[in-house]
Motif scaffolding. Structure first.
Motif, mmCIF file in Angstrom:
data_model
loop_
_atom_site.group_PDB
_atom_site.id
_atom_site.type_symbol
_atom_site.label_atom_id
_atom_site.label_comp_id
_atom_site.label_asym_id
_atom_site.label_seq_id
_atom_site.Cartn_x
_atom_site.Cartn_y
_atom_site.Cartn_z
ATOM 1 N N CYS A 1 0.859 -1.175 0.000
ATOM 2 C CA CYS A 1 0.000 0.000 0.000
ATOM 3 C C CYS A 1 0.905 1.237 0.000
ATOM 4 C CB CYS A 1 -0.965 -0.028 1.183
ATOM 5 S SG CYS A 1 -0.240 0.331 2.782
ATOM 6 N N CYS B 1 2.855 1.883 3.304
ATOM 7 C CA CYS B 1 3.981 0.981 3.553
ATOM 8 C C CYS B 1 5.232 1.471 2.812
ATOM 9 C CB CYS B 1 3.637 -0.442 3.117
ATOM 10 S SG CYS B 1 2.728 -1.367 4.365
ATOM 11 N N CYS C 1 -1.832 2.384 8.229
ATOM 12 C CA CYS C 1 -1.694 2.175 6.789
ATOM 13 C C CYS C 1 -2.900 1.424 6.240
ATOM 14 C CB CYS C 1 -0.362 1.541 6.414
ATOM 15 S SG CYS C 1 -0.250 -0.195 6.693
ATOM 16 N N CYS D 1 -3.275 -1.029 4.264
ATOM 17 C CA CYS D 1 -3.314 -2.494 4.198
ATOM 18 C C CYS D 1 -3.547 -3.106 5.577
ATOM 19 C CB CYS D 1 -2.035 -3.033 3.580
ATOM 20 S SG CYS D 1 -0.615 -2.909 4.664
#
Ligand SMILES: [Zn+2]
Ligand SMILES: [Zn+2]
Length: 206
Positions: free
Chosen positions: A160, A163, A184, A186
């Motif tokens: 993502c 990240c 984040c 994800c």
């Protein structure tokens, strides 16, 4: 039996006298997450069978998640005896996030938006969230002993946006590194990796 040494943040197997490798610690975490996934799906199955209602399902999900987060956080901290209020604070924050998702899950169920299969899959997907509590807990413990970390992306997997910005290729004080899954998109469903080094060895390979 394992003995934990906080200053090196390593477990030693008292039978063999050997240190437990980091990959094995990660395996213990993954095994716990798999067991948790089975338990969570089990709650959704009972719901689908009409054996429990939605509020009871949510209560069981919340309890199983709490237990699982605490278990993996204990692995990250070096045992429950290493827990400090700041460990509990971090775990609590992660759980709160999951409980909020669980609330939405309950609403979707009540509105009949999910087939039993979808509900079971969705229940199981909560299991991975515990990994963030593992990292948070490990960071908190290692942070006390001047560890530096690198946060690396797995070249084989998709990431993502967040990240990518959290990647740290050089040794960085732990307090300046974001644990995978924190803030984040994800939610830590990625393969970001961490490596650690004591500050005293900065610039030197361990
Ligand atoms: Zn991410
Ligand atoms: Zn990631």
């Amino acid at each position: 039996m394992y003995q934990f040494d906080p200053s090196s943040h390593r477990y030693r197997d008292l039978e063999t006298g050997r240190y437990v490798r980091q990959v094995d610690v990660a395996r213990f975490v993954d095994e716990e997450i798999s067991r948790s996934e089975v338990r969570l799906k089990g709650h959704a199955r009972l719901l689908a069978q009409g054996k429990i209602d939605i509020p009871e399902f949510q209560t069981r999900m919340a309890l199983s998640l709490k237990e699982s987060h605490l278990r993996v956080a204990a692995i990250g901290a070096g045992g429950t005896r290493q827990f400090t209020p700041s460990h509990y604070g971090k775990i609590g924050a992660q759980l709160k996030k999951q409980y909020k998702f669980l609330h939405g899950f309950g609403q979707d169920l009540a509105e009949g938006k999910l087939t039993p299969e979808q509900a079971i899959r969705r229940a199981g997907s909560y299991a991975k969230s515990a990994k963030t509590s593992f990292f948070e807990s490990e960071f908190t413990s290692r942070g006390k002993y001047d560890f530096y970390a690198k946060r690396l992306l797995d070249a084989q997997s998709r990431h993502c946006e967040s990240c990518i910005t959290y990647q740290r290729l050089s040794w960085t004080p732990i307090k300046n590194v974001v644990a995978p899954g924190v803030d984040c998109e994800c939610g830590g469903r990625c393969r970001c990796r961490l490596v650690y080094q004591k500050r005293t060895y900065a610039g030197m390979r361990l």
